[in-house]
Motif scaffolding. Structure first.
Motif, PDB file in Angstrom:
ATOM      1  N   VAL A  14       0.829  -1.204   0.000  1.00 29.61           N
ATOM      2  CA  VAL A  14       0.000   0.000   0.000  1.00 29.61           C
ATOM      3  C   VAL A  14       0.867   1.260   0.000  1.00 29.61           C
ATOM      4  O   VAL A  14       0.539   2.256  -0.651  1.00 29.61           O
ATOM      5  CB  VAL A  14      -0.973  -0.006   1.191  1.00 29.61           C
TER       6      VAL A  14
ATOM      7  N   THR B  33      -7.080   4.575   3.842  1.00 28.22           N
ATOM      8  CA  THR B  33      -5.979   5.521   4.018  1.00 28.22           C
ATOM      9  C   THR B  33      -6.188   6.754   3.155  1.00 28.22           C
ATOM     10  O   THR B  33      -6.047   7.893   3.613  1.00 28.22           O
ATOM     11  CB  THR B  33      -4.643   4.845   3.661  1.00 28.22           C
TER      12      THR B  33
ATOM     13  N   TRP C  60       1.918   2.056  -3.553  1.00 24.67           N
ATOM     14  CA  TRP C  60       0.891   2.581  -4.440  1.00 24.67           C
ATOM     15  C   TRP C  60       0.299   3.902  -3.975  1.00 24.67           C
ATOM     16  O   TRP C  60      -0.116   4.724  -4.786  1.00 24.67           O
ATOM     17  CB  TRP C  60      -0.234   1.544  -4.612  1.00 24.67           C
ATOM     18  N   SER C  61       0.251   4.124  -2.669  1.00 25.56           N
ATOM     19  CA  SER C  61      -0.375   5.349  -2.162  1.00 25.56           C
ATOM     20  C   SER C  61       0.629   6.477  -1.946  1.00 25.56           C
ATOM     21  O   SER C  61       0.258   7.642  -1.893  1.00 25.56           O
ATOM     22  CB  SER C  61      -1.116   5.067  -0.850  1.00 25.56           C
TER      23      SER C  61
ATOM     24  N   THR D   8      -5.944   0.599   1.424  1.00 21.85           N
ATOM     25  CA  THR D   8      -5.658   1.709   0.511  1.00 21.85           C
ATOM     26  C   THR D   8      -6.804   2.710   0.501  1.00 21.85           C
ATOM     27  O   THR D   8      -6.591   3.923   0.614  1.00 21.85           O
ATOM     28  CB  THR D   8      -5.416   1.183  -0.915  1.00 21.85           C
TER      29      THR D   8
END
Length: 339
Positions: free
Chosen positions: A278, A326, A281-282, A323
């Motif tokens: 995550v 978040t 990607w975030s 994800t």
């Protein structure tokens, strides 16, 4: 090879008791030195005569009015990078690629300060006022095309100075192909301006660039333990319990599943894997994500949820849930990112 230090073999506990000034670190001879040389070469290749001066301190920063920037101490030695990871679950700038990206950004700050670029009318029109108060938190728009995308968390949107430093870094990076990548974006105007501005100031030295070390490591009496206690408090989110409905949809609280693995144990078992996925990607820090995971584990335990079904599917669905939650927490209108 990094220099041998007595503390190289210390346990984390013993190392945390040391003061910064006791580390006796230098950039010279470390893996950082050739990276800095590369940034200097990139600046020279772009026609810039100016070279920022650099020193070690607690964090990355470029003081206002100074023609240089500080690099965090932990990057100067592998043992301290391991300590940083154990304390923060991540090492910002810990690879050559990431360190170069941040160095280019900090070089942008140093160029701005050394030449007083923020005093120019066109600079203020494009980036805003440098005198604007630095926020403790900022709320970015991930879809914005008014800013370049360089460092994580859409950092160009934090402040006019950061917007310029990010734009400079994109302009400076070899093979960034910024004219094609940002074609049609309002951010392209900023890149074109930086290109023209650097062509103007590049051949000349700054008139009154301050060259002084601010909070150098050699003068800091703070212990590493005190440093990390304060740093963790900054990155620890104040998260509400907003997960219950989604956790119940993902896991089971039915009586017939009471002998299956608990959802809390399932998350703990995959905690590191999901956290890293995550974060990649975030763009969020692993330390912050770990607190979200800890909160979810507590809720799963309190709700007595069980992991039922295909482990692979559960893992994929849970990564998506983390994800989404978040990003929702960070980017809803009432929530902001810590600067």
């Amino acid at each position: 090879m990094p220099p041998r230090r007595a503390w190289n073999r210390y346990s984390d506990e013993k190392l945390l008791a040391l003061r910064f000034r006791d580390l006796r670190l230098t950039i010279e001879g470390s893996w950082l030195e050739p990276l800095l040389d590369q940034v200097y070469e990139e600046m020279a290749a772009r026609g810039l005569r100016f070279r920022p001066y650099v020193w070690l301190s607690e964090e990355w920063f470029s003081p206002l009015g100074h023609g240089g920037f500080a690099i965090p101490f932990y990057l100067a030695h592998p043992r301290l990078m391991r300590l940083e990871r154990s304390q923060m679950l991540d090492v910002e700038g810990g690879t050559a690629k990431e360190a170069l990206r941040i160095m280019r950004h900090e070089a942008g700050h140093a160029v701005q300060h050394a030449y007083g670029l923020h005093r120019r009318k066109r600079w203020r029109e494009l980036f805003g006022r440098s005198t604007q108060r630095y926020p403790e938190y900022y709320r970015p728009n991930p879809a914005s095309k008014r800013h370049v995308q360089h460092l994580r968390l859409w950092y160009a949107q934090a402040h006019p100075d950061e917007d310029f430093a990010e734009t400079f870094a994109v302009w400076l990076a070899p093979r960034s192909d910024w004219r094609r990548r940002y074609a049609g974006w309002p951010a392209l105007k900023k890149l074109v301006y930086v290109d023209e501005l650097m062509a103007e100031i590049g051949p000349r030295a700054p008139a009154r660039a301050v060259r002084r070390l601010v909070d150098p490591l050699s003068r800091l009496s703070t212990t590493l333990g005190e440093h990390y206690a304060e740093k963790r408090s900054r990155y620890q989110p104040d998260l509400p319990n907003i997960y219950d409905r989604d956790l119940r949809r993902l896991f089971s609280d039915r009586a017939e599943h009471r002998r299956r693995e608990s959802a809390a144990a399932f998350i703990r078992r995959h905690r590191r894997e999901v956290r890293q996925l995550v974060a990649r990607w975030s763009g969020e820090y692993e330390f912050t994500l770990d607190h979200v995971l800890a909160d979810m584990i507590v809720r799963c335990r309190e709700l007595r949820l069980r992991a039922v079904g295909s482990e692979r599917q559960l893992l994929e669905n849970f990564a998506v849930l983390l994800t989404v939650k978040t990003m929702h927490y960070l980017y809803t209108p009432r929530d902001w990112i810590a600067l």
